[in-house]
Design a protein around this motif. Structure first.
Motif, short mmCIF file in Angstrom:
data_model
loop_
_atom_site.label_atom_id
_atom_site.label_comp_id
_atom_site.label_asym_id
_atom_site.label_seq_id
_atom_site.Cartn_x
_atom_site.Cartn_y
_atom_site.Cartn_z
N THR A 229 45.13 79.54 53.54
CA THR A 229 43.61 79.86 53.31
C THR A 229 43.75 81.23 53.78
O THR A 229 44.54 81.80 53.55
CB THR A 229 43.53 78.28 54.73
N HIS A 230 42.33 81.05 53.54
CA HIS A 230 41.79 82.49 54.35
C HIS A 230 42.41 82.93 55.24
O HIS A 230 42.39 82.48 56.04
CB HIS A 230 40.05 82.75 53.97
N THR A 231 42.50 84.60 55.72
CA THR A 231 42.89 85.08 56.47
C THR A 231 42.02 85.97 56.93
O THR A 231 41.04 86.14 55.98
CB THR A 231 44.01 85.42 57.19
N GLY B 139 47.61 80.22 46.59
CA GLY B 139 47.42 80.58 47.90
C GLY B 139 47.21 79.13 48.76
O GLY B 139 48.11 78.57 49.00
N HIS B 140 45.74 78.80 48.26
CA HIS B 140 45.24 77.72 48.85
C HIS B 140 46.55 76.04 48.93
O HIS B 140 47.10 75.62 48.99
CB HIS B 140 44.74 77.07 48.45
N ARG B 141 46.81 75.90 46.88
CA ARG B 141 48.19 75.23 46.71
C ARG B 141 50.03 75.78 47.49
O ARG B 141 50.49 75.10 46.71
CB ARG B 141 47.42 74.65 45.85
N ASP C 287 39.08 90.18 47.60
CA ASP C 287 37.90 89.58 48.85
C ASP C 287 38.85 89.66 50.29
O ASP C 287 38.07 89.76 51.71
CB ASP C 287 36.95 88.81 48.87
N HIS C 288 39.25 88.63 50.68
CA HIS C 288 40.00 88.11 51.63
C HIS C 288 41.34 87.74 51.10
O HIS C 288 42.04 87.66 50.33
CB HIS C 288 39.83 87.06 52.22
N PRO C 289 42.27 87.79 52.18
CA PRO C 289 44.07 87.65 51.94
C PRO C 289 43.62 86.14 51.73
O PRO C 289 42.84 85.45 52.71
CB PRO C 289 44.86 87.96 53.03
N PRO D 62 44.42 84.60 41.91
CA PRO D 62 44.73 84.53 43.05
C PRO D 62 44.96 83.28 44.53
O PRO D 62 45.81 82.61 45.08
CB PRO D 62 45.48 85.43 44.03
N ASP D 63 43.85 83.23 44.30
CA ASP D 63 43.55 82.53 45.88
C ASP D 63 44.43 80.77 45.54
O ASP D 63 43.80 80.65 46.76
CB ASP D 63 41.79 82.58 45.68
N GLU D 64 43.66 80.51 44.83
CA GLU D 64 44.15 78.92 43.95
C GLU D 64 45.19 78.82 44.56
O GLU D 64 45.91 77.95 45.11
CB GLU D 64 42.76 78.43 43.13
ZN LIG Z 1 39.42 80.55 48.86
#
Ligand SMILES: [Zn+2]
Length: 415
Positions: A367-369, A317-319, A358-360, A313-315
């Motif tokens: 990017t992370h918030t 979000g970055h993309r 871990d983070h949104p 999910p993080d990747e």
């Molecule tokens: Zn990340």
């Protein structure tokens, strides 16, 4: 906030599942829903209905919401005390013995624009060089080592675009820019500055473009329509953190399952087992089933707590990959949580399951918030009034806010 009213028996098993960056913001294309609300995740939702649900700040307000900070907190280590940057954690997971006088630096191989402009005027196009393969990156890192390596500097190949420079007597105070936070921007505004002590790194980054841009690996990538990895980018310096043993803190045998070096490194620095899963890539196509199998095997082999971290999910979000973010949440539910839950139920032992990002990593921000994230703690032997569906809004509405993520483990393991 009240911990679960129950006792911790010797046979209690704990699953901690971290869908990295899962939390997000309302998205117009989803009619104002978040990816967590849009995703069909029946297993997660069913557990959340009977769980302690709330929100938690894993990252202290004055720190950068990086994965090392947030995951250290979830594993009970106060980031203010123990966070030394991600690179030393990655170095440890790569098997590098770090001496006390050594500093580790993350070395990305990134894609910069190549229009004949001065180095400072280049635009950073991709912090991952199209997720370059490790085999290709290894050749590039060896070229950097041949050119820059000496008695005080050594480059090590990691995974894909994520590599490591170990520097004796290095400067670990200087604040380097995170390449994934400046995509599309002119690098001259973000390069290390000589007046801050960054001259050595500025020079290496400049020269790395000369070494890498027309390297055969990159010419072959261009021929295949892929972005070249034509510059090194240094960031996140740090010395090895001295983490108190997880087992001594919690009397639990812990295992960590992650595709990401820094998460493995936290586990190893905390004395936990780190289990590698074949085909676990860290992106949306990661080997979900393999992570479930590894978690089940770890429980069978005596782990009391298994920490499963999933980067997908993080990747996304970055993309800014909206649909893929939803798919990765659905696959975590169906292919990791469902089988591990079945195993735990069939084992006949009491168990608890804690799930939180871990983070949104909001699609909007790419990017992370630092925002608080939703969490739940489910206990097999306690039925609490949870939420119908597990998401950012329902969790916040419960009014259970935990200001320090490093206290979660205390709540999870409370009697
Ligand atoms: Zn990340």
């Amino acid at each position: 906030m009240r911990p679960h009213a129950q006792k911790r028996g010797l046979t209690m098993k704990y699953l901690v599942l971290i869908p990295d960056g899962m939390a997000d913001e309302p998205i117009a294309a989803f009619g104002g829903k978040t990816p967590m609300q849009q995703a069909k995740k029946p297993v997660m939702d069913a557990l959340a209905r009977e769980a302690l649900v709330g929100t938690v700040s894993n990252v202290p307000a004055d720190m950068v919401p990086e994965s090392d900070t947030a995951n250290l907190a979830i594993l009970s280590y106060d980031p203010k005390v123990f966070s030394k940057g991600r690179s030393p954690l990655e170095a440890v997971s790569m098997g590098i013995e770090m001496a006390p006088d050594e500093t580790a630096y993350r070395c990305n191989v990134v894609t910069l624009s190549d229009e004949g402009e001065a180095y400072e005027d280049k635009i950073i196009l991709d912090h991952s060089a199209d997720e370059i393969t490790t085999a290709e990156a290894d050749e590039l890192i060896k070229a950097l080592q041949a050119h820059f390596g000496n008695a005080e500097r050594h480059f090590y190949t990691g995974v894909s675009y994520r590599h490591c420079l170990i520097r004796k007597n290095g400067n670990d105070r200087y604040s380097f820019m995170r390449p994934h936070d400046i995509l599309g921007k002119r690098i001259g505004d973000y390069l290390p500055r000589a007046e801050d002590g960054g001259a050595e790194f500025l020079q290496m980054m400049r020269e790395s473009f000369e070494i890498l841009n027309h390297h055969p690996v990159n010419e072959a990538r261009r021929a295949r329509g892929l972005k070249p990895a034509n510059s090194a980018w240094f960031w996140s310096p740090g010395k090895k953190p001295q983490l108190p043993s997880f087992k001594e803190k919690w009397s639990l045998n812990g295992a960590v399952i992650s595709a990401v070096d820094l998460i493995k490194g936290i586990g190893l620095c905390a004395g936990m087992r780190s289990i590698d899963v074949e085909g676990a890539t860290g992106n949306v196509h990661t080997n979900y089933k393999g992570k479930a199998d590894a978690a089940i095997t770890a429980f069978r082999e005596g782990a009391d707590l298994v920490y499963v971290h999933v980067e997908g999910p993080d990747e996304c979000g970055h993309r800014a990959e909206l649909e893929n973010k939803v798919i990765s949440i659905e696959r975590i539910d169906a292919e990791i949580l469902a089988p591990v839950l079945s195993y735990l139920k069939e084992s006949g032992e009491d168990f608890k399951i804690m799930i939180l990002p871990d983070h949104p990593t909001p699609i909007r921000a790419r990017t992370h918030t630092i925002d608080a994230v939703p969490f739940f703690i489910y206990a097999s032997d306690a039925t609490l009034a949870g939420v119908d569906t597990f998401d950012e809004a329902t969790a916040a509405a419960k009014g259970n806010y935990l200001a320090n993520g490093y206290q979660l483990m205390e709540i999870l393991t409370a009697n």
